[in-house]
Every structure is written in structure tokens, then in C-alpha cells.
Design a protein around this motif. Structure first.
Motif, PDB file in Angstrom:
ATOM      1  N   GLY A 128       0.812  -1.204   0.000  1.00  0.00           N
ATOM      2  CA  GLY A 128       0.000   0.000   0.000  1.00  0.00           C
ATOM      3  C   GLY A 128       0.844   1.250   0.000  1.00  0.00           C
ATOM      4  N   LEU A 129       0.561   2.147   0.933  1.00  0.00           N
ATOM      5  CA  LEU A 129       1.272   3.415   1.038  1.00  0.00           C
ATOM      6  C   LEU A 129       2.059   3.468   2.339  1.00  0.00           C
ATOM      7  CD1 LEU A 129      -1.586   5.787  -0.167  1.00  0.00           C
ATOM      8  CD2 LEU A 129       0.546   5.344  -1.386  1.00  0.00           C
ATOM      9  N   ASN A 130       3.315   3.907   2.247  1.00  0.00           N
ATOM     10  CA  ASN A 130       4.174   4.096   3.406  1.00  0.00           C
ATOM     11  C   ASN A 130       4.510   5.579   3.507  1.00  0.00           C
ATOM     12  OD1 ASN A 130       4.911   1.155   4.254  1.00  0.00           O
ATOM     13  ND2 ASN A 130       5.110   1.197   2.029  1.00  0.00           N
ATOM     14  N   ALA A 131       4.356   6.132   4.711  1.00  0.00           N
ATOM     15  CA  ALA A 131       4.469   7.588   4.847  1.00  0.00           C
ATOM     16  C   ALA A 131       5.299   7.961   6.063  1.00  0.00           C
ATOM     17  CB  ALA A 131       3.077   8.211   4.956  1.00  0.00           C
ATOM     18  N   ALA A 132       5.969   9.093   5.945  1.00  0.00           N
ATOM     19  CA  ALA A 132       6.700   9.689   7.070  1.00  0.00           C
ATOM     20  C   ALA A 132       6.444  11.192   7.050  1.00  0.00           C
ATOM     21  CB  ALA A 132       8.190   9.404   6.956  1.00  0.00           C
ATOM     22  N   ILE A 133       6.276  11.757   8.254  1.00  0.00           N
ATOM     23  CA  ILE A 133       6.116  13.205   8.401  1.00  0.00           C
ATOM     24  C   ILE A 133       7.371  13.761   9.066  1.00  0.00           C
ATOM     25  CG2 ILE A 133       4.756  15.046   9.463  1.00  0.00           C
ATOM     26  CD1 ILE A 133       2.330  13.200   9.302  1.00  0.00           C
ATOM     27  N   VAL A 134       7.878  14.841   8.498  1.00  0.00           N
ATOM     28  CA  VAL A 134       9.171  15.384   8.908  1.00  0.00           C
ATOM     29  C   VAL A 134       8.995  16.847   9.313  1.00  0.00           C
ATOM     30  CG1 VAL A 134      11.472  15.981   8.062  1.00  0.00           C
ATOM     31  CG2 VAL A 134      10.440  13.808   7.406  1.00  0.00           C
ATOM     32  N   ASP A 135       9.688  17.217  10.400  1.00  0.00           N
ATOM     33  CA  ASP A 135       9.829  18.625  10.774  1.00  0.00           C
ATOM     34  C   ASP A 135      11.166  19.101  10.211  1.00  0.00           C
ATOM     35  OD1 ASP A 135      10.197  21.088  11.885  1.00  0.00           O
ATOM     36  OD2 ASP A 135      10.189  20.410  13.969  1.00  0.00           O
ATOM     37  N   PRO A 136      11.180  19.822   9.103  1.00  0.00           N
ATOM     38  CA  PRO A 136      12.452  20.185   8.468  1.00  0.00           C
ATOM     39  C   PRO A 136      13.264  21.201   9.276  1.00  0.00           C
ATOM     40  CG  PRO A 136      10.633  21.274   7.359  1.00  0.00           C
ATOM     41  CD  PRO A 136      10.015  20.341   8.365  1.00  0.00           C
ATOM     42  N   SER A 137      12.597  22.020  10.067  1.00  0.00           N
ATOM     43  CA  SER A 137      13.308  23.074  10.797  1.00  0.00           C
ATOM     44  C   SER A 137      14.212  22.503  11.872  1.00  0.00           C
ATOM     45  CB  SER A 137      12.298  24.039  11.430  1.00  0.00           C
ATOM     46  OG  SER A 137      11.521  24.657  10.429  1.00  0.00           O
ATOM     47  N   HIS A 138      13.750  21.449  12.539  1.00  0.00           N
ATOM     48  CA  HIS A 138      14.491  20.896  13.661  1.00  0.00           C
ATOM     49  C   HIS A 138      15.086  19.529  13.352  1.00  0.00           C
ATOM     50  CE1 HIS A 138      11.469  23.677  15.491  1.00  0.00           C
ATOM     51  NE2 HIS A 138      12.594  24.156  16.035  1.00  0.00           N
ATOM     52  N   GLY A 139      14.984  19.099  12.091  1.00  0.00           N
ATOM     53  CA  GLY A 139      15.598  17.843  11.709  1.00  0.00           C
ATOM     54  C   GLY A 139      14.995  16.643  12.408  1.00  0.00           C
ATOM     55  N   GLU A 140      13.678  16.620  12.541  1.00  0.00           N
ATOM     56  CA  GLU A 140      13.004  15.559  13.278  1.00  0.00           C
ATOM     57  C   GLU A 140      12.057  14.764  12.385  1.00  0.00           C
ATOM     58  OE1 GLU A 140      12.615  14.210  16.692  1.00  0.00           O
ATOM     59  OE2 GLU A 140      14.662  14.772  16.274  1.00  0.00           O
ATOM     60  N   ILE A 141      12.036  13.451  12.601  1.00  0.00           N
ATOM     61  CA  ILE A 141      11.019  12.584  12.002  1.00  0.00           C
ATOM     62  C   ILE A 141       9.888  12.508  13.010  1.00  0.00           C
ATOM     63  CG2 ILE A 141      10.534  10.300  11.090  1.00  0.00           C
ATOM     64  CD1 ILE A 141      13.693  10.086  10.796  1.00  0.00           C
ATOM     65  N   LEU A 142       8.722  13.004  12.634  1.00  0.00           N
ATOM     66  CA  LEU A 142       7.621  13.149  13.580  1.00  0.00           C
ATOM     67  C   LEU A 142       6.708  11.934  13.638  1.00  0.00           C
ATOM     68  CD1 LEU A 142       6.686  16.826  12.708  1.00  0.00           C
ATOM     69  CD2 LEU A 142       8.188  15.997  14.537  1.00  0.00           C
TER      70      LEU A 142
END
Length: 632
Positions: A105-119
Motif C-alpha cells: 500500500g502506502l508508506n508515509a513519514a512526516i518530517v519537521d524540516p526546521s528541527h531535523g526531526e522525524i515526527l
């Protein structure tokens, strides 16, 4: 195991996380749910879950350093359902086989680019019914302004992909998601709040039921993605060699192979995804393709033959040779297009049949090979042609009475060939598409072909037909020969190709218990089937009448059952020894050339299937009648 408690800046404050470092570069991190005073946001664990890190790879393996206003990403969608995808962000592989639920199916990741974090990371199996939370619910809950979404497909993602989910991705900047199809490969990297379309999106649609071209990217993604006002056109494909071939072959100008943008499509071999077959001799056996003698009317069909061959899972193009005559000047370039080899028949072969020439060349090119596969002209292969050979070849290796494996059932007519998981032993050696032992050629056939131009599909070489050996054939054919219009059938044999035929189209069609095709096991298997069969009684008068028309009462009796076994006994009294059987075959509307011994006999037994029923025609002198006191 070593534990550390590094402090990471998050949301304007420092928080502590605990990481456990396991062997094999495997890490697991727990980040406590935390709300900062900066903007009310939580950490990655907005849903109090944990995520695992498969591997830490500086800069995600990108050979150059990403600039300060960008961050590294490595994304790989996998070639097929057995080749798992990967996602690396900020030097951490957070999606990989067995990690963080990566899957179909679909695999997803959400990222905070400002603080270099995988949310957050999540898998949505959009092949099945939507789960909870749905993709659109998850995006609504987890994403905030300026967060970056990295999302991609694996295996199959279109079946239960809802319009609401597509709309949510469209609102996040996708310009291609509405075109997602079965087994498409797709990825998107976008940012919440952009006005327009993301430039980081690719869609590769599937071809011929196989997965689309895999996506493998290493990118430095801007922390602030600049949108496009319109969705970009896909990068134009270019296959200059194929386009040049199409320009020099006017007979293919309207053929699908050269039509429109097809002439620019790359050609690649299908991969073997069934790991249990790795090392099977069928996939390393040389394949000799006979191109026929008349280029003008067969080039288009040859292209179809080669296309069906390159799509065989596990095919090794370097094992394939196209054999042709000197005047067929297009064929070397065509072979090169597919990654195949080609050879011209030598002048000294002018008085030999193509099959004999092919076997001679095969022995010269591959003197150490045990087997050879011959594919005659004007054939289309089933998607499991090689898979069928691979399943049956171990039986041949362990049973010297088997001299070959054929992919063609001469009587595989429509409604008379229904069991794709069945294979038979027969006394006849058909041509068309087959595998044979090179020992048979060197010990019996070399220099002993009975006729230069005998058509192989009627059982070639009297020398081979006289051997004390048997051939394995499928109930449902794994090759389809070019049909012939009834008006063009010049004799009884060509008439066989005027009828509709059954050909398997299932890439994973297994053969039930192939080990039972060995001599003694097969004999006992037939005996057991006969003992449990229902007898259909046809008198000599009934059989005689069948010479004029089929016996609809017998045919309808079979159509009223499914999955049963039936036997019809007969006594062959006619001269030259097969006239009664030919009439009996006609009772069931099975066409067989009148002047030729029926093909699929085995020790006085002829078998076929109808409506998933096994049907046995048993001659009075058959050894099956003399075994176990069969009550017939």
C-alpha cells in the motif's frame, strides 16, 4: 547493548530520548509524548507510539553534502512484492523490511524540516479495505503547517485507495495521484501549506500486469519546498535503439510494439520473485528461438514471441539465441533490443529442418549443457512457461524414461482443456515449445532425422517416436500457436489450428504433486483414478455414429458434473489401429487428424478434461485394465 540518553532540541527546549543500540545496525528509540511552549506541538510520538531505526547512514549515502537549507533523503519503492522498500531521512533508515510496519500500500513519514526531526511514520494497506485511521484522517491529525510529507507505494496501492485519500494528497500538492493504477510505483515529497504542485513526485505505471519501474532516489530536499504553478509533464522516455528499429521495419508501423510512445519504452527482463526456484536448472537452460523462413509475414508475430519471452520471471537474456536465415536482416537488431543473441543458419544446413539445425547449433554452442529449450516460430508463451518447465524438470532429472517436456497440448481445445494444475505423461513428442535432454539428441537424433521438412507439431522424427520414452505435457497449454483461418487450412493437420484453444494466463499456475509424474507413481495414480471413475457406456454403434457427428448426450452428461472422473471403454478393431479411437474422440467433439495416430496416448489410455472433469478413454488391451482387477 549500550544505552545512551542524548539531548535533542525540539520545539525550543531540550528533551531527553533513550535509544537502545542492538546488533546488525538496528536501533529503537522511544520519545516521550511532550508538548513544548514553542507552538503546542508534540514530538514524533504525537500518538504515543515508538519508531525503530534500521540503520544509521551519514547523509543517507548521498556522495555529496547537502546544503544547510536542505536535508538528505534516500527513497526506494522496491521492484516487486518481495523486494521491500526503504526510506532514509536525516541519515536514519526509518522504513525498511520489518521496520515500523512497512508494507503493501502506502508508506508515509512526516518530517519537521526546521528541527531535523522525524515526527511520524505509518503504513496504509490501500489494497485492502481502509483501516483506522484512514490516510486522510492521519494526515489531518498529524500534519501541521510547514511539515513535510514523504509518501510512496509498495507492491499494490490502488485497489482500495479512496477518493477522499486522493483528495487529501491533491490538497498537499500531488498532481499525479489521480492517475495511480494497479501496481503503479509512485512517490511524493511535499509540504503542508504550499500553493501549487510539488516538484518532487514521480509515477511509473505498470506494464502487462507487472510492477512499474521502481523508484530509487537520493535527494537533498529543501526545507522550504517551492511549488510549481502546474503539474510537470513526465520526463520523456527514450529508447533510441527501439525507435531506430521501428523506423527500419515498415511492417511494424501499425504494430503495438512500434505504435506511438511505445517505441520509446525500455525493454527489461522480468525478475524471479519465487525464491524457492533459485538454482532450478530451467532458468539456466539455453533457449533457441526459431524465427521461421518468411520474414515479411512473421516479424510482427516474432516480436510477440520475444515479448512473451522477456516477461518470463527469471528469464536470463544471455541464454536466449534467435536463429534465422541470412535474408532476415532485421532479426539481429531485434535480438539486441531484447538483450538476446542471434545467429544465422549456415549454408551447409540447407537440407535440414529448422529443428535439426537448432539442435546442431545448440550442441555446438553449449556442449556442457544437459538440456535445451526450443521455441518454434509463431508462438506466444504463457506467463508461466518457464515456471511450468521449472516445476516438471526435477521429475525429468529423476526419471530417465522421460525424454522431454512439452508446453503444448495438441488437444487443448476450448472446453476440452480445463485443469491448469494437471500434467500428463504421453507417448507422443510434440514440437512447438519444448525442453529436451541433449543426451537424446547426441545418442539418438544427430544425423538420424527422418525427414527434412516434417512439421514438428504432428510429432517429429520417427527416430524419436520409436524411443522407449515419454513426454510430459500440460492439460492446459503453455504456448499458443498463431491461429489459422479455416479457409487457409491446407490439410488435416493445419485444421487443428482453426479451432479455439485454451492457453493458461496465470503466472503462478502450479502443477499438483509433480513428483507423481514419475513412472510408477503415475501408473498408480491413474489406476486409483480409474477405480473411482464412473463408467459412461457407449456401444460400438454409438461410436460408429460419432464418425458423422458428436454424441451430445455424452457431452451434456459431462457438463452436468464438475470435478469428477469418468471412463469410457472401447475395443480398437479398425485398421490401421486407431480408427475407433478417432471416432470416439469425435463423440466428444475432439478434432484429430484422420490419418494420424492420436497424439496423447499413454499405454492404451487417452485422457482429457471437460468442465474440470477427468475423462479416460481406455482401450481393451491397456495394461491399466490388467492391473488391480479394474472392474471394466
Amino acid at each position: 547493548m549500550f544505552k545512551a540518553n542524548p539531548k535533542i532540541l525540539f520545539g525550543g527546549v531540550f528533551i531527553a530520548i533513550s535509544c537502545s543500540f542492538f546488533t546488525s545496525n538496528f536501533y529503537k528509540c522511544w520519545i516521550p509524548e511532550f508538548t513544548s511552549d514553542f507552538d503546542g506541538r508534540t514530538s514524533h510520538i504525537r500518538d504515543s507510539a515508538s519508531f525503530e531505526i534500521k540503520e544509521i547512514l551519514p547523509n543517507c549515502g548521498i556522495p555529496y553534502e547537502c546544503m544547510n537549507d536542505t536535508f538528505p533523503v534516500h527513497l526506494y519503492t522496491g521492484e516487486n512484492k518481495s523486494d521491500f522498500p526503504k526510506l532514509c531521512v536525516f541519515g536514519k533508515y526509518v522504513l525498511a523490511e520489518g521496520v515500523n510496519g512497512v508494507g503493501r500500500g502506502l508508506n508515509a513519514a512526516i518530517v519537521d524540516p526546521s528541527h531535523g526531526e522525524i515526527l511520524a511514520v505509518h503504513n496504509f494497506d490501500t489494497y485492502l479495505a481502509p483501516s483506522s485511521p484512514t490516510l486522510e484522517e492521519w494526515l489531518q491529525k498529524m500534519m501541521e503547517l510547514d511539515d513535510i510529507l514523504i509518501i510512496f507505494t509498495f507492491d499494490e496501492a490502488s485497489k482500495e485507495f479512496t477518493s477522499e485519500a486522493k483528495k487529501a494528497l491533491f490538497q498537499l500538492g500531488s498532481g499525479k495521484i489521480q492517475d495511480l493504477q494497479y501496481r503503479s510505483q509512485w512517490y511524493m515529497i511535499s509540504q503542508k501549506g504550499i500553493s501549487g504542485f510539488t516538484p518532487y513526485e514521480t509515477l511509473h505505471n505498470a506494464k502487462n500486469g507487472w510492477w512499474g519501474e521502481p523508484i530509487n532516489l537520493q535527494l537533498c530536499i529543501p526545507k522550504k519546498i517551492v511549488p510549481l504553478p502546474i503539474t510537470p509533464d513526465p520526463f520523456p522516455r527514450c529508447n533510441q535503439l527501439r525507435a531506430s528499429f521501428c523506423d527500419t521495419a515498415p511492417e511494424l508501423i501499425c504494430d503495438e510494439f512500434c505504435l506511438g510512445n511505445n517505441r520509446h519504452e525500455p525493454i527489461g527482463a522480468a525478475l524471479l520473485t519465487n525464491k524457492s526456484l533459485i538454482g532450478n536448472a530451467a532458468y539456466s537452460t539455453p533457449i533457441m528461438v526459431l524465427c521461421g523462413k518468411n520474414e515479411s509475414d512473421s516479424l510482427s508475430f516474432l516480436v510477440m514471441t520475444l515479448t512473451s519471452l522477456i516477461h518470463q520471471p527469471g528469464i536470463q537474456p544471455v541464454n536466449v539465441r534467435l536463429l534465422h536465415f541470412a535474408h532476415q536482416t532485421h532479426i539481429p537488431l531485434l535480438a539486441k533490443l531484447f538483450g538476446f543473441l542471434s545467429n544465422v543458419y549456415q549454408q551447409s544446413y540447407s537440407n535440414q529442418s529448422e529443428t535439426e539445425m537448432a539442435l546442431d547449433l545448440a550442441h555446438n554452442f553449449y556442449p556442457q549443457k544437459k538440456y535445451i529449450i526450443i521455441i518454434e516460430s509463431e508462438l506466444i508463451l504463457s506467463p508461466d512457461f518457464l515456471f511450468f518447465m521449472a516445476q516438471v524438470l526435477p521429475v525429468m532429472e529423476g526419471d530417465e524414461s522421460i525424454i522431454g517436456i512439452s508446453a503444448w497440448n495438441p488437444y487443448g481445445y476450448e472446453n476440452l482443456s480445463s485443469k491448469k494444475h494437471e500434467a500428463y505423461r504421453v507417448e507422443y513428442f510434440p514440437g512447438l515449445g519444448f525442453l529436451m535432454s541433449m543426451r537424446i539428441y547426441t545418442d539418438y537424433l544427430r544425423g538420424n532425422f527422418s525427414c527434412c521438412f516434417e512439421r514438428n507439431f504432428i510429432g517429429w522424427s520417427s527416430t524419436l517416436k520409436s524411443l522407449p520414452g515419454y513426454t510430459i505435457i500440460p492439460d492446459v497449454s503453455r504456448v499458443l500457436r498463431r491461429p489459422i483461418a479455416p479457409s487457409a487450412a491446407s490439410d488435416e493437420y493445419q485444421k487443428m489450428f482453426t479451432f479455439q484453444r485454451e492457453t493458461n494466463v496465470d503466472v503462478d499456475a502450479w502443477i499438483d504433486h509433480p513428483h507423481k509424474l514419475k513412472s510408477h507413481q503415475y501408473f498408480n495414480e491413474i489406476v486409483n483414478k480409474l477405480l473411482s471413475s464412473t463408467t459412461i457406456h457407449l456401444s460400438e454403434h454409438d461410436i460408429s455414429n460419432c464418425a458423422r457427428e458428436p454424441n451430445m448426450a455424452a457431452i451434456n452428461a459431462l457438463r452436468n458434473f464438475k470435478g469428477k472422473s469418468f471412463v469410457i471403454n472401447y475395443n480398437e478393431t479398425s485398421s490401421p489401429g486407431f480408427g475407433t479411437l478417432v471416432s470416439l474422440l469425435n463423440c466428444f467433439d475432439i478434432y484429430s487428424p484422420k490419418d494420424h495416430r492420436p497424439f496423447n496416448l499413454y499405454k492404451g489410455l487417452f485422457r482429457f478434461s471437460m468442465n474440470d472433469n477427468d475423462v479416460f478413454l481406455l482401450e481393451a488391451s491397456s495394461p491399466f485394465l490388467r492391473t488391480h482387477s479394474l472392474p471394466f
